[in-house]
Design an enzyme around this catalytic site. Structure first.
Site, PDB file in Angstrom:
ATOM      1  N   ASP A 139     -31.996 -33.699 -11.155  1.00 35.90           N
ATOM      2  CA  ASP A 139     -30.589 -33.351 -11.331  1.00 35.90           C
ATOM      3  C   ASP A 139     -29.770 -34.596 -11.641  1.00 35.90           C
ATOM      4  O   ASP A 139     -30.163 -35.719 -11.322  1.00 35.90           O
ATOM      5  CB  ASP A 139     -30.064 -32.671 -10.068  1.00 35.90           C
ATOM      6  CG  ASP A 139     -28.893 -31.745 -10.334  1.00 35.90           C
ATOM      7  OD1 ASP A 139     -28.299 -31.826 -11.428  1.00 35.90           O
ATOM      8  OD2 ASP A 139     -28.563 -30.929  -9.455  1.00 35.90           O
ATOM      9  N   ASP A 185     -23.577 -27.018 -15.302  1.00 39.76           N
ATOM     10  CA  ASP A 185     -22.868 -26.216 -14.303  1.00 39.76           C
ATOM     11  C   ASP A 185     -21.775 -25.375 -14.951  1.00 39.76           C
ATOM     12  O   ASP A 185     -20.586 -25.719 -14.938  1.00 39.76           O
ATOM     13  CB  ASP A 185     -22.282 -27.127 -13.229  1.00 39.76           C
ATOM     14  CG  ASP A 185     -23.363 -27.859 -12.453  1.00 39.76           C
ATOM     15  OD1 ASP A 185     -24.527 -27.423 -12.517  1.00 39.76           O
ATOM     16  OD2 ASP A 185     -23.059 -28.859 -11.784  1.00 39.76           O
ATOM     17  N   GLU A 239     -27.454 -37.738 -16.042  1.00 41.82           N
ATOM     18  CA  GLU A 239     -26.412 -38.512 -16.728  1.00 41.82           C
ATOM     19  C   GLU A 239     -25.557 -39.045 -15.583  1.00 41.82           C
ATOM     20  O   GLU A 239     -24.543 -38.480 -15.212  1.00 41.82           O
ATOM     21  CB  GLU A 239     -25.617 -37.661 -17.728  1.00 41.82           C
ATOM     22  CG  GLU A 239     -24.858 -36.474 -17.182  1.00 41.82           C
ATOM     23  CD  GLU A 239     -25.715 -35.435 -16.488  1.00 41.82           C
ATOM     24  OE1 GLU A 239     -25.531 -35.250 -15.265  1.00 41.82           O
ATOM     25  OE2 GLU A 239     -26.536 -34.816 -17.151  1.00 41.82           O
TER      26      GLU A 239
END
Length: 814
Positions: free
Chosen positions: A402, A485, A405
């Site tokens: 996860d 998300d 970036e």
């Protein structure tokens, strides 16, 4: 100093692999990788940099490509058997043509390559000073440090590569972004890694070519009033590849020739993956899987989201002993139920944890003193050692890397910053800690460390890494990228389809999303938390949206539910006998019945550079009517999927909708099609109004298809003594390769797999099950196939022992 806009050619030097062009401003080099692929570089320096690419793999075994240079009045022609590059002598403007002379694309006549020198600075941090600010955001731990000074690192170039795209030409690619743009003509895009932005710097054109830009810096794409070009922020030189197809499968194969092939993912990863934010304990994980088994609902994997660690030790790669008292026993229990576990791990680590301390002691943390430096091989090795000792050694099956970036900076506040603001905020934050020329490549290196670490540990378990960022070539490290998300509304669902299709056209084959969206509720103080359903699964409007998202998910490379605010298990949406529950179960079981087809597509990805999640232009490139369609797609060669992306039954708050037809418009490209649900035969080249009630996802099968189908199973490795159905959709000749292997090891790399060629001859209405090639441990040497013909009752049971068998239509029995 700039180069570009009338760069006159001075001298030409031919070499074994390519040609050097000396101009009045700098050097251009054209190298041939294959007869269809040219590498073009341009610098204002005295020599090319010789930099090592993170993106492109070395192929020392590649044979030299034959090419010919022809000196013509006004221009040079540099040609292989497949591709010609014309170079204007006065401006060095390039034109690209197919072997038959067809123009693919060209630069403006004045020249299309511009270089502008820029200084690249490195931020110096005082690691001993108490200058790091940490905080908890919606997207996890964040750490920020102020640098004490900036040091000049080197000189680089801004690069600008311009094109004159043609009327009617459609462009795709650039990765997965959140705007839902399909055809990129007339659009612009900012290319930097961020939550809901996964960058792959590739453009693919319906004119039959692709462009791969070898750059790790942030980029911009324009086809608007400001021009038609790709711009990069900080590169050693301009460096890109021109790839001729003309078909999209040939272009993506060329991209993977350059950037590496995608390995086989484990078979179980194509089954259903149940996730939510979050399961909190060993007992809960086991209980959820038990519930799936007791209800006879298929499941292959459950996911442990963030905070597997103890307390606030963010990113620590160990299990909290209170909530996970016996990780090895937990894994044994899950495996005994034929379920796998995927665990979320993070590149950022909070102070106080043993992982963080070890990274810090060895100097492997970046300037924020929290994120490890994935560009250093020793740091990647240590990261893997920690993940192995804390998790993999207990039997964990898969990684969810996860927040890859790691320097997101704008997920705060009630108002979403403007696109240009977001670009500046986020790239500035990344460049604070990373080389500006590499800010788009962090996820690639992080993925490399996981892949190489696990491969060195064992060959008995395939690597799989669900990650939120991307980069060209990252797929060679067994990654699946998901779209970030998202928020629960119909517009997001619609946009996600085009986002994923543009990702997979770049040569990166595996993409997925959060079924049902991540954010379901609306928190007005946070701009990104903008779902429409504050009551979650209690809202019939959300249940309808979830069912439609689930139908889409059943035809994605990874079939995975995930999100926050509300539970996501199948039984949360009703009970047996109720419409929404039953519909979810029907599509869940359909996914598993299609597993022989889906896993064969995965085999084609690994062995033939195939793409399973396909924009319509893959198969109908010259049909201009498909160019802008971003809500239909091909799933392999047989299925065309047309998800429903608007509410028909309920609005937010369980408000009943009235007067809405349960239909959606579907374009059927040229040829004949079958309605999957009824076997009705339809003529293509038209737009129809398709039945689209809640139970019905508009789903069509192309005439000239063979679809292998399995029985109802509870997990992908279940192998009951059942017949494999071969359903033939006639109307034209058809072929399909049934691929099988051991499912979760790397023995296939040394030939442990089998292929059975299936072929339908329309002229004599017969199906041939070809001679099996290859074998593997556990292979079913003798098996039964049930041959069926769409639109005709009856089947023929065939006992197959590995030799070719032919079945004719008259052999089918009612």
């Amino acid at each position: 100093m700039k180069g570009g806009c009338i760069v006159e050619l001075k001298h030409v030097h031919s070499g074994e692999d390519g040609i050097r062009l000396e101009t009045i401003e700098g050097l251009m080099q054209i190298d041939w990788c294959t007869p269809d692929i040219a590498r073009i570089r341009y610098t204002l320096n005295a020599e090319l940099s010789g930099k090592e690419s993170l993106m492109v793999v070395s192929r020392p075994e590649a044979e030299a490509v034959e090419y010919k240079v022809t000196d013509l009045p006004g221009h040079l022609e540099i040609a292989t058997a497949e591709l010609t590059i014309q170079v204007d002598k006065a401006t060095c403007a390039f034109s690209y043509r197919a072997a038959d002379g067809t123009l693919l694309t060209r630069e403006p006549a004045r020249g299309g390559k511009t270089l502008e020198r820029t200084e690249v600075y490195h931020t110096v941090f005082d690691a001993s000073a108490d200058t790091v600010e940490t905080g908890q955001g919606a997207d996890g731990l964040r750490a920020r440090a102020e640098g004490v000074n900036r040091r000049l690192e080197r000189e680089a170039f801004h690069t600008k590569l311009e094109f004159e795209w043609q009327e009617g030409e459609a462009l795709y690619g650039l990765g997965s972004h959140e705007e839902g743009m399909m055809n990129l003509r007339g659009k612009h895009q900012y290319l930097y890694q961020q939550n809901m932005k996964a960058v792959v710097p590739v453009l693919v054109s319906t004119r039959g070519y692709g462009v791969l830009v070898d750059s790790g810096s942030y980029m911009t794409f324009h086809d608007d009033a400001f021009g038609s070009y790709l711009w990069t922020d900080a590169d050693e030189e301009m460096d890109y590849y021109f790839i001729h197809g003309p078909e999209f499968d040939q272009i993506t194969a060329g991209i993977r020739y350059l950037t590496g092939e995608a390995p086989m993912l484990p078979k179980w990863s194509f089954g259903y993956v149940q996730s939510k934010e979050r399961y909190v304990s060993q007992a809960e994980l086991i209980a959820i899987v038990q519930e799936y088994r007791e209800r006879s609902l298929p499941l292959d994997c459950i996911v442990l989201d963030w905070q597997s660690w103890t307390g606030n030790l963010w990113g620590q790669k160990t299990f909290d002993p209170e909530r996970f008292p016996d990780p090895s026993q937990m894994m044994n229990s899950l495996h005994a139920m034929n379920a796998k576990l995927m665990v979320s791990i993070w590149p950022i680590m909070g102070a106080g944890g043993a992982n963080h301390e070890e990274m810090n002691e060895r100097g492997f943390l970046l300037g924020n003193q929290a994120t490890y430096d994935a560009f250093r091989e020793e740091a990647r090795e240590l990261y893997w050692e920690q993940a192995n000792e804390g998790m993999f050694a207990h039997g964990v099956d898969a990684w969810w890397c996860d927040c890859t970036e790691p320097f997101e900076a704008d997920w705060k506040g009630a108002v979403k910053p403007e696109p240009e603001q977001r670009l500046l905020i986020n790239t500035a934050e990344s460049k604070r800690y990373l080389d500006p020329g590499m800010i788009n490549a962090y996820s690639m290196q992080h993925s490399k460390g996981i892949y190489e670490g696990q491969r060195a540990e064992t060959s008995a378990k395939r690597v799989i890494n669900l990650t939120r960022s991307a980069y060209a070539g990252q797929h060679r490290y067994a990654t699946i990228t998901w779209s970030g998300d998202t928020a629960a509304n119909w517009e997001t669902l619609r946009r996600q389809i085009a986002d994923g299709l543009n990702f997979c056209v770049t040569g990166s084959p595996y993409w997925t999303l959060d079924i049902g969206a991540f954010f379901v509720k609306n928190h007005k103080e946070q701009w990104f938390w903008s779902g429409d359903y504050d009551d979650g699964v209690a809202d019939l409007g959300y249940r309808e949206l979830y069912v439609r998202w689930f139908q889409l998910g059943a035809f994605l490379p990874m079939f995975r539910s995930h999100g926050t605010d509300t539970p996501r298990e199948i039984w949360q949406f009703g009970e047996k006998g109720e419409l929404m529950y039953d519909t979810l179960v029907n599509y869940l079981k359909l996914r598993y019945r299609l597993m022989p087809y889906i896993y064969s597509l995965a085999g084609a990805v690994a062995h033939r550079s195939y793409t399973m999640f396909r924009a319509l232009a893959f198969d109908y490139r010259e049909d201009v009517r498909v160019h802008a369609i971003g809500d239909q797609f091909m799933f392999g060669p047989a299925f065309m999927v047309a998800p429903v992306t608007e509410a028909m039954y309920y609005g937010p708050g369980s408000r009943e909708l009235e007067g809405i037809l349960k239909q959606r418009r579907v374009y059927l490209p040229e040829g004949e099609w079958y309605d999957y649900w009824s076997d009705e035969r339809l003529e293509g080249g038209v737009t129809i109004e398709a039945k689209a009630d809640l139970e019905t996802l508009p789903l069509y099968v192309h005439a000239g298809s063979i679809v292998p189908l399995g029985p109802d199973v509870q997990y992908t490795d279940e192998q009951p003594e059942a017949v494999t159905r071969l359903k033939v959709y006639g109307g034209k000749d058809a072929a399909f390769t049934l691929y099988e292997d051991e499912g979760d090891n790397y023995n296939y790399e040394t030939g442990s797999y089998s292929m059975i060629e299936l072929s339908w001859c329309e002229a004599d209405r017969s199906l041939t099950i070809g001679k099996r090639t290859g074998e593997y441990a556990g292979m079913q040497a003798v098996r039964q196939f049930a041959v069926e013909l769409a639109g005709r009752a009856g089947s023929c049971i065939v006992t197959y022992e590995g030799e070719a068998v032919t079945v004719r239509e008259e052999d089918l029995h009612c």
